[in-house]
Motif scaffolding. Structure first.
Motif, mmCIF file in Angstrom:
data_model
loop_
_atom_site.group_PDB
_atom_site.id
_atom_site.type_symbol
_atom_site.label_atom_id
_atom_site.label_comp_id
_atom_site.label_asym_id
_atom_site.label_seq_id
_atom_site.Cartn_x
_atom_site.Cartn_y
_atom_site.Cartn_z
ATOM 1 N N ASP A 1 0.814 -1.218 0.000
ATOM 2 C CA ASP A 1 0.000 0.000 0.000
ATOM 3 C C ASP A 1 0.846 1.266 0.000
ATOM 4 O OD1 ASP A 1 -2.287 -1.544 0.022
ATOM 5 O OD2 ASP A 1 -2.599 -1.348 2.190
ATOM 6 N N PHE A 2 2.043 1.191 0.585
ATOM 7 C CA PHE A 2 2.888 2.371 0.700
ATOM 8 C C PHE A 2 3.448 2.829 -0.649
ATOM 9 C CE2 PHE A 2 7.199 4.122 1.207
ATOM 10 C CZ PHE A 2 6.872 5.290 1.880
ATOM 11 N N ILE A 3 3.803 1.910 -1.513
ATOM 12 C CA ILE A 3 4.464 2.268 -2.776
ATOM 13 C C ILE A 3 3.599 3.166 -3.647
ATOM 14 C CG2 ILE A 3 5.398 1.350 -4.945
ATOM 15 C CD1 ILE A 3 6.473 -1.005 -3.246
ATOM 16 N N PRO A 4 2.340 2.847 -3.912
ATOM 17 C CA PRO A 4 1.535 3.752 -4.744
ATOM 18 C C PRO A 4 1.340 5.137 -4.113
ATOM 19 C CG PRO A 4 0.510 1.604 -4.645
ATOM 20 C CD PRO A 4 1.633 1.606 -3.643
ATOM 21 N N GLU A 5 1.263 5.181 -2.783
ATOM 22 C CA GLU A 5 1.133 6.474 -2.107
ATOM 23 C C GLU A 5 2.386 7.322 -2.314
ATOM 24 O OE1 GLU A 5 0.317 5.783 2.011
ATOM 25 O OE2 GLU A 5 -1.488 4.631 1.572
ATOM 26 N N ARG A 6 3.537 6.678 -2.249
ATOM 27 C CA ARG A 6 4.809 7.381 -2.366
ATOM 28 C C ARG A 6 5.159 7.711 -3.819
ATOM 29 N NH1 ARG A 6 9.762 3.784 -1.540
ATOM 30 N NH2 ARG A 6 9.203 3.420 -3.672
ATOM 31 N N ASP A 7 4.844 6.810 -4.729
ATOM 32 C CA ASP A 7 5.302 6.928 -6.112
ATOM 33 C C ASP A 7 4.166 7.191 -7.092
ATOM 34 O OD1 ASP A 7 8.083 6.613 -5.730
ATOM 35 O OD2 ASP A 7 7.780 4.480 -5.389
ATOM 36 N N ASP A 8 3.345 8.163 -6.774
ATOM 37 C CA ASP A 8 2.347 8.668 -7.713
ATOM 38 C C ASP A 8 1.435 7.572 -8.275
ATOM 39 O OD1 ASP A 8 1.145 10.855 -8.858
ATOM 40 O OD2 ASP A 8 2.397 10.764 -10.663
ATOM 41 N N MET A 9 0.910 6.754 -7.371
ATOM 42 C CA MET A 9 -0.062 5.708 -7.717
ATOM 43 C C MET A 9 0.501 4.689 -8.722
ATOM 44 S SD MET A 9 -2.293 6.522 -5.616
ATOM 45 C CE MET A 9 -3.719 5.523 -5.926
ATOM 46 N N ASP A 10 1.766 4.355 -8.595
ATOM 47 C CA ASP A 10 2.410 3.389 -9.486
ATOM 48 C C ASP A 10 2.190 1.973 -8.952
ATOM 49 O OD1 ASP A 10 3.931 1.917 -11.224
ATOM 50 O OD2 ASP A 10 5.697 3.207 -11.092
ATOM 51 N N PHE A 11 1.070 1.372 -9.346
ATOM 52 C CA PHE A 11 0.739 0.029 -8.877
ATOM 53 C C PHE A 11 1.637 -1.027 -9.514
ATOM 54 C CE2 PHE A 11 -3.083 2.400 -7.864
ATOM 55 C CZ PHE A 11 -3.299 1.998 -6.560
ATOM 56 N N ARG A 12 2.172 -0.749 -10.704
ATOM 57 C CA ARG A 12 3.092 -1.704 -11.331
ATOM 58 C C ARG A 12 4.357 -1.846 -10.495
ATOM 59 N NH1 ARG A 12 3.252 1.102 -16.959
ATOM 60 N NH2 ARG A 12 3.596 2.689 -15.397
ATOM 61 N N LEU A 13 4.844 -0.747 -9.971
ATOM 62 C CA LEU A 13 6.019 -0.798 -9.103
ATOM 63 C C LEU A 13 5.716 -1.593 -7.841
ATOM 64 C CD1 LEU A 13 8.914 0.038 -8.439
ATOM 65 C CD2 LEU A 13 8.001 2.169 -7.503
ATOM 66 N N ALA A 14 4.535 -1.393 -7.295
ATOM 67 C CA ALA A 14 4.132 -2.144 -6.101
ATOM 68 C C ALA A 14 4.069 -3.638 -6.404
ATOM 69 C CB ALA A 14 2.788 -1.637 -5.595
ATOM 70 N N GLU A 15 3.541 -4.007 -7.555
ATOM 71 C CA GLU A 15 3.470 -5.422 -7.947
ATOM 72 C C GLU A 15 4.863 -6.010 -8.126
ATOM 73 O OE1 GLU A 15 1.036 -7.649 -8.180
ATOM 74 O OE2 GLU A 15 -0.430 -6.172 -7.485
ATOM 75 N N ARG A 16 5.765 -5.259 -8.762
ATOM 76 C CA ARG A 16 7.131 -5.745 -8.960
ATOM 77 C C ARG A 16 7.846 -5.928 -7.624
ATOM 78 N NH1 ARG A 16 7.420 -1.812 -13.119
ATOM 79 N NH2 ARG A 16 8.842 -0.602 -11.834
ATOM 80 N N ALA A 17 7.647 -4.984 -6.726
ATOM 81 C CA ALA A 17 8.271 -5.092 -5.410
ATOM 82 C C ALA A 17 7.742 -6.304 -4.656
ATOM 83 C CB ALA A 17 8.038 -3.816 -4.604
ATOM 84 N N LEU A 18 6.440 -6.497 -4.676
ATOM 85 C CA LEU A 18 5.833 -7.643 -3.993
ATOM 86 C C LEU A 18 6.321 -8.956 -4.612
ATOM 87 C CD1 LEU A 18 3.939 -8.385 -1.699
ATOM 88 C CD2 LEU A 18 2.056 -8.328 -3.328
ATOM 89 N N GLN A 19 6.459 -9.000 -5.929
ATOM 90 C CA GLN A 19 6.964 -10.209 -6.584
ATOM 91 C C GLN A 19 8.418 -10.473 -6.195
ATOM 92 O OE1 GLN A 19 5.025 -12.439 -8.345
ATOM 93 N NE2 GLN A 19 6.852 -13.687 -7.991
ATOM 94 N N SER A 20 9.216 -9.423 -6.087
ATOM 95 C CA SER A 20 10.604 -9.592 -5.646
ATOM 96 C C SER A 20 10.664 -10.167 -4.236
ATOM 97 C CB SER A 20 11.348 -8.255 -5.686
ATOM 98 O OG SER A 20 11.511 -7.826 -7.002
ATOM 99 N N ILE A 21 9.785 -9.684 -3.376
ATOM 100 C CA ILE A 21 9.728 -10.210 -2.007
ATOM 101 C C ILE A 21 9.324 -11.677 -2.033
ATOM 102 C CG2 ILE A 21 8.525 -10.063 0.210
ATOM 103 C CD1 ILE A 21 8.317 -6.998 -0.334
ATOM 104 N N ARG A 22 8.313 -12.009 -2.809
ATOM 105 C CA ARG A 22 7.878 -13.415 -2.915
ATOM 106 C C ARG A 22 8.996 -14.302 -3.438
ATOM 107 N NH1 ARG A 22 2.423 -11.696 -5.730
ATOM 108 N NH2 ARG A 22 1.093 -11.444 -3.911
ATOM 109 N N ASP A 23 9.681 -13.836 -4.486
ATOM 110 C CA ASP A 23 10.776 -14.619 -5.058
ATOM 111 C C ASP A 23 11.896 -14.825 -4.046
ATOM 112 O OD1 ASP A 23 9.357 -14.667 -7.440
ATOM 113 O OD2 ASP A 23 10.602 -13.137 -8.419
ATOM 114 N N GLY A 24 12.212 -13.777 -3.302
ATOM 115 C CA GLY A 24 13.250 -13.899 -2.281
ATOM 116 C C GLY A 24 12.861 -14.881 -1.207
ATOM 117 N N ILE A 25 11.643 -14.763 -0.725
ATOM 118 C CA ILE A 25 11.179 -15.645 0.345
ATOM 119 C C ILE A 25 11.081 -17.086 -0.134
ATOM 120 C CG2 ILE A 25 9.149 -16.154 1.775
ATOM 121 C CD1 ILE A 25 9.013 -13.107 2.301
ATOM 122 N N ALA A 26 10.833 -17.289 -1.413
ATOM 123 C CA ALA A 26 10.768 -18.648 -1.959
ATOM 124 C C ALA A 26 12.093 -19.381 -1.787
ATOM 125 C CB ALA A 26 10.359 -18.609 -3.426
ATOM 126 N N THR A 27 13.194 -18.647 -1.747
ATOM 127 C CA THR A 27 14.497 -19.303 -1.564
ATOM 128 C C THR A 27 14.625 -19.934 -0.186
ATOM 129 O OG1 THR A 27 15.638 -17.315 -0.759
ATOM 130 C CG2 THR A 27 15.616 -17.670 -3.148
#
Length: 102
Positions: free
Chosen positions: A20-46
């Motif tokens: 929720d924080f990323i779109p608030e900070r980065d001008d409603m950029d939901f794609r950036l929020a999705e990429r960040a969440l995917q990076s977290i998921r990929d990292g945690i998968a390890t």
């Protein structure tokens, strides 16, 4: 050996807060929020295969560790605990620029 990765309620809430924080900070950029969440998921998968490769969060607590998840110029840190030979529990997730979470 494969570990089951689970999240505490606090860690799950951290993911929602970070998303929720990323779109608030980065001008409603939901794609950036999705990429960040995917990076977290990929990292945690390890953690399913190699949780012991992560650094210790505290020198005297060998099973509490931190996973660094790089993205862009900074990234995220997941605090987790290796419960036993089958389970890893994610305790918290934060952005590297946030205050400490220990």
């Amino acid at each position: 050996m494969t570990y089951q990765v689970r999240f505490t309620r606090a860690a799950a809430a951290d993911l929602e807060r970070l998303y929720d924080f990323i779109p608030e900070r980065d001008d409603m950029d939901f794609r950036l929020a999705e990429r960040a969440l995917q990076s977290i998921r990929d990292g945690i998968a390890t953690l399913r295969s190699s949780p012991f490769t992560c650094r210790k969060a505290q020198r005297d607590v060998p099973f509490r560790r931190e996973l660094l998840i790089p993205i862009g110029r900074s990234g995220y840190v997941a605090l987790f605990e290796i419960e036993d030979s089958q389970i890893v529990t994610v305790l918290a997730v934060r952005h590297q620029l946030e205050d400490d979470y220990h």
